[in-house]
Design a protein around this motif. Structure first.
Motif, short mmCIF file in Angstrom:
data_model
loop_
_atom_site.label_atom_id
_atom_site.label_comp_id
_atom_site.label_asym_id
_atom_site.label_seq_id
_atom_site.Cartn_x
_atom_site.Cartn_y
_atom_site.Cartn_z
N HIS A 1 51.49 20.33 57.84
CA HIS A 1 51.38 19.30 58.88
C HIS A 1 50.46 18.17 58.42
N GLU B 1 56.98 28.47 62.60
CA GLU B 1 56.06 27.33 62.60
C GLU B 1 55.84 26.78 61.20
N ARG C 1 59.11 24.94 60.25
CA ARG C 1 59.22 23.65 60.96
C ARG C 1 58.28 22.62 60.35
N SER C 2 57.07 23.04 60.01
CA SER C 2 56.12 22.11 59.39
C SER C 2 56.61 21.68 58.01
N ARG D 1 59.33 19.02 58.40
CA ARG D 1 58.77 17.70 58.74
C ARG D 1 58.10 17.06 57.53
N GLU E 1 63.35 25.07 70.09
CA GLU E 1 62.40 24.20 69.40
C GLU E 1 62.61 24.21 67.89
N THR E 2 62.94 25.37 67.35
CA THR E 2 63.18 25.46 65.91
C THR E 2 64.43 24.67 65.53
N SER F 1 63.78 20.94 65.72
CA SER F 1 63.00 20.47 64.56
C SER F 1 63.90 20.27 63.35
N ARG G 1 66.14 17.22 63.84
CA ARG G 1 65.38 15.98 63.63
C ARG G 1 65.15 15.71 62.16
#
Length: 228
Positions: free
Chosen positions: A99, A124, A127-128, A131, A159-160, A163, A166
């Motif tokens: 992140h 998590e 997902r990080s 991004r 949510e996963t 992500s 996106r």
């Protein structure tokens, strides 16, 4: 001739010590203020302690302030520490380091965003990694990144999946050939995720929930929806 008195060692900077001690305080508000101070007056002595705290800090708003504080330090000093943290056994350490790297945006960190991180078992962390990857990837490696991200289609909960969509949308048209290829997947969940992602790519203002419902309808009807 009298001997020269030895010079006294400089006293530890009290404000620096206050910040370092504050980062370990039991009160989240004190830790937040310490992280704010660390970013307001950067000091390379803070970097490793900020990163250590990121790995164990339970409060989201404090972690965000820790990340901000790290972005205030020279990237040439902070990034190597963060890259080292990507090998940590602690999931939160990997996730927060990724992140922070995405916020710093130093593209020299790109080689550290490995396939292992992009497919990490912890949602998590993955997902990080997604991004961070779309921020740091060199243009000529975007198609390969799209293919790596596509292997995660259909993964996890809302949510996963959002992500991942996106991240693929951020790659733009580069991701389209990979998304079209994924439409042949035998898993209807993967096909639904592909269609929803294509909808968002064409219309970024569309809501993800709406896109998913549309995708479910299309898959149920047995069409790809690409002609719509």
């Amino acid at each position: 001739m009298p001997k020269e008195k030895p010079k006294e060692k400089p006293k530890e900077n009290t404000s620096t010590m206050r910040v370092l001690q504050g980062l370990e305080h039991g009160s989240s508000s004190v830790r937040l203020q310490a992280a704010l101070a660390a970013g307001t007056t950067p000091d390379t002595r803070f970097i490793d302690r900020l990163i250590e705290r990121c790995a164990i800090e339970p409060e989201f708003h404090v972690r965000e302030m820790l990340t901000w504080a790290l972005t205030r330090h020279p990237s040439s000093t902070a990034v190597p520490y963060l890259v080292d943290e990507l090998r940590s056994e602690r999931a939160q350490a990997r996730s927060q380091a990724l992140h922070t790297l995405s916020k710093i945006g130093e593209r020299q960190a790109w080689p550290a965003i490995t396939r292992e991180l992009l497919t990490d078992a912890d949602d998590e962390v993955a997902r990080s990694a997604w991004r961070a990857a779309v921020v740091l990837v060199p243009e000529d490696e975007e198609p390969e990144l799209a293919r790596a991200l596509a292997t995660q289609l259909g993964r996890g909960g809302r949510e996963t999946r959002l992500s991942l969509s996106r991240a693929l949308v951020a790659l733009g048209e580069v991701a389209m050939p990979t998304l079209r290829a994924a439409m042949t997947d035998h898993d209807p969940g993967v096909r639904q995720h592909v269609i929803a992602t294509e909808r968002l790519l064409r219309n970024p203002d569309a809501g993800f929930d709406w896109a998913i419902e549309e995708a479910k309808r299309i898959v149920a009807l047995g069409t790809t929806g690409q002609e719509e």
